[in-house]
Design a protein around this motif. Structure first.
Motif, PDB file in Angstrom:
ATOM      1  N   LYS A 147      14.489   7.068  -6.064  1.00 62.87           N
ATOM      2  CA  LYS A 147      14.576   8.073  -4.996  1.00 62.87           C
ATOM      3  C   LYS A 147      13.204   8.678  -4.814  1.00 62.87           C
ATOM      4  O   LYS A 147      12.410   8.659  -5.731  1.00 62.87           O
ATOM      5  N   PRO A 148      12.819   9.153  -3.694  1.00 63.63           N
ATOM      6  CA  PRO A 148      13.680   9.437  -2.556  1.00 63.63           C
ATOM      7  C   PRO A 148      13.825   8.286  -1.570  1.00 63.63           C
ATOM      8  O   PRO A 148      14.695   8.319  -0.711  1.00 63.63           O
ATOM      9  N   THR A 149      13.012   7.232  -1.657  1.00 63.89           N
ATOM     10  CA  THR A 149      13.051   6.165  -0.644  1.00 63.89           C
ATOM     11  C   THR A 149      13.952   5.001  -1.028  1.00 63.89           C
ATOM     12  O   THR A 149      14.421   4.280  -0.158  1.00 63.89           O
ATOM     13  N   GLY A 150      14.129   4.759  -2.319  1.00 66.15           N
ATOM     14  CA  GLY A 150      14.889   3.597  -2.759  1.00 66.15           C
ATOM     15  C   GLY A 150      14.114   2.300  -2.619  1.00 66.15           C
ATOM     16  O   GLY A 150      14.667   1.221  -2.778  1.00 66.15           O
ATOM     17  N   LEU A 151      12.809   2.409  -2.338  1.00 66.23           N
ATOM     18  CA  LEU A 151      11.972   1.215  -2.147  1.00 66.23           C
ATOM     19  C   LEU A 151      11.037   1.006  -3.330  1.00 66.23           C
ATOM     20  O   LEU A 151      10.644   1.958  -4.000  1.00 66.23           O
ATOM     21  N   ARG A 152      10.695  -0.262  -3.552  1.00 65.70           N
ATOM     22  CA  ARG A 152       9.696  -0.624  -4.570  1.00 65.70           C
ATOM     23  C   ARG A 152       8.662  -1.506  -3.902  1.00 65.70           C
ATOM     24  O   ARG A 152       8.895  -2.668  -3.621  1.00 65.70           O
ATOM     25  N   TYR A 153       7.488  -0.934  -3.630  1.00 67.18           N
ATOM     26  CA  TYR A 153       6.363  -1.708  -3.124  1.00 67.18           C
ATOM     27  C   TYR A 153       5.697  -2.331  -4.334  1.00 67.18           C
ATOM     28  O   TYR A 153       5.079  -1.643  -5.141  1.00 67.18           O
ATOM     29  N   CYS A 154       5.855  -3.628  -4.485  1.00 69.64           N
ATOM     30  CA  CYS A 154       5.338  -4.387  -5.627  1.00 69.64           C
ATOM     31  C   CYS A 154       4.010  -5.012  -5.175  1.00 69.64           C
ATOM     32  O   CYS A 154       4.000  -5.958  -4.381  1.00 69.64           O
ATOM     33  N   ILE A 155       2.894  -4.462  -5.661  1.00 73.39           N
ATOM     34  CA  ILE A 155       1.580  -4.762  -5.097  1.00 73.39           C
ATOM     35  C   ILE A 155       0.672  -5.430  -6.133  1.00 73.39           C
ATOM     36  O   ILE A 155       0.642  -5.031  -7.295  1.00 73.39           O
ATOM     37  N   ASN A 156      -0.077  -6.422  -5.710  1.00 75.11           N
ATOM     38  CA  ASN A 156      -1.043  -7.088  -6.587  1.00 75.11           C
ATOM     39  C   ASN A 156      -2.218  -6.157  -6.870  1.00 75.11           C
ATOM     40  O   ASN A 156      -2.815  -5.614  -5.936  1.00 75.11           O
TER      41      ASN A 156
END
Length: 165
Positions: A147-156
């Motif tokens: 939370k709060p977005t519920g997103l996972r930006y998986c970045i190199n």
């Protein structure tokens, strides 16, 4: 209920849930309208300016090996920028330990800093994340973050440069 009817009901439930998942994927993977990149260089210029590993990830959409990037366990406060064009991407305030082996963030500094495109390579459907200034490949975003977005930006890591606060 008899066995064939149970199988039919199970198949219908599966197909309806699959349709819901595909709708959610489409909604999440909607790209920004096509924009003219702010940084445009020739392939030769990118090869000259980037390290071979940066070139492979940023320009050829490669991926660094998990748990090898310098920002995976990085804890300093500051701003993560695109290593190719210096565009501000993520704040250390939104970085979290996802346990995946890549730096993870739950939101960008500004949604307009990123482009999102559907990536169907390797038999999967994912949402690719690109720098909106130079078009460099950064990684992917997944709907399993905190939370709060519920997103996972998986970045190199190799696609990032860090500016300490």
């Amino acid at each position: 209920m008899n066995y064939p009817m149970s199988l039919l009901l199970l198949a219908l439930l599966f197909l309806s849930s699959l349709g819901a998942c595909q709708q959610a994927e489409k909604k999440q993977a909607q790209s920004h309208p096509p924009m003219k990149l702010k940084v445009e260089k020739t392939d030769a210029q990118w090869r000259q300016e980037l390290s071979p590993e940066q070139y492979k990830v940023l320009r050829e959409k490669g991926t660094e090996r998990a748990f090898t990037g310098k920002y995976n366990d990085h804890k300093e406060k500051g701003i993560y920028r695109c290593a190719a064009c210096n565009n501000e991407l993520f704040s250390s305030e939104t970085k979290f330990d996802s346990g995946t082996g890549w730096p993870s963030f739950y939101q960008p500094i500004d949604e307009d800093a990123l482009l999102k495109e559907t990536d169907r390579t390797y038999g999967m459907t994912r949402t690719e994340v690109l720098c909106n200034h130079c078009g460099g490949h950064l990684g992917h975003v997944f709907p399993d973050g905190p939370k709060p977005t519920g997103l996972r930006y998986c970045i190199n890591s190799v696609s990032l440069a860090f500016e300490k606060k």
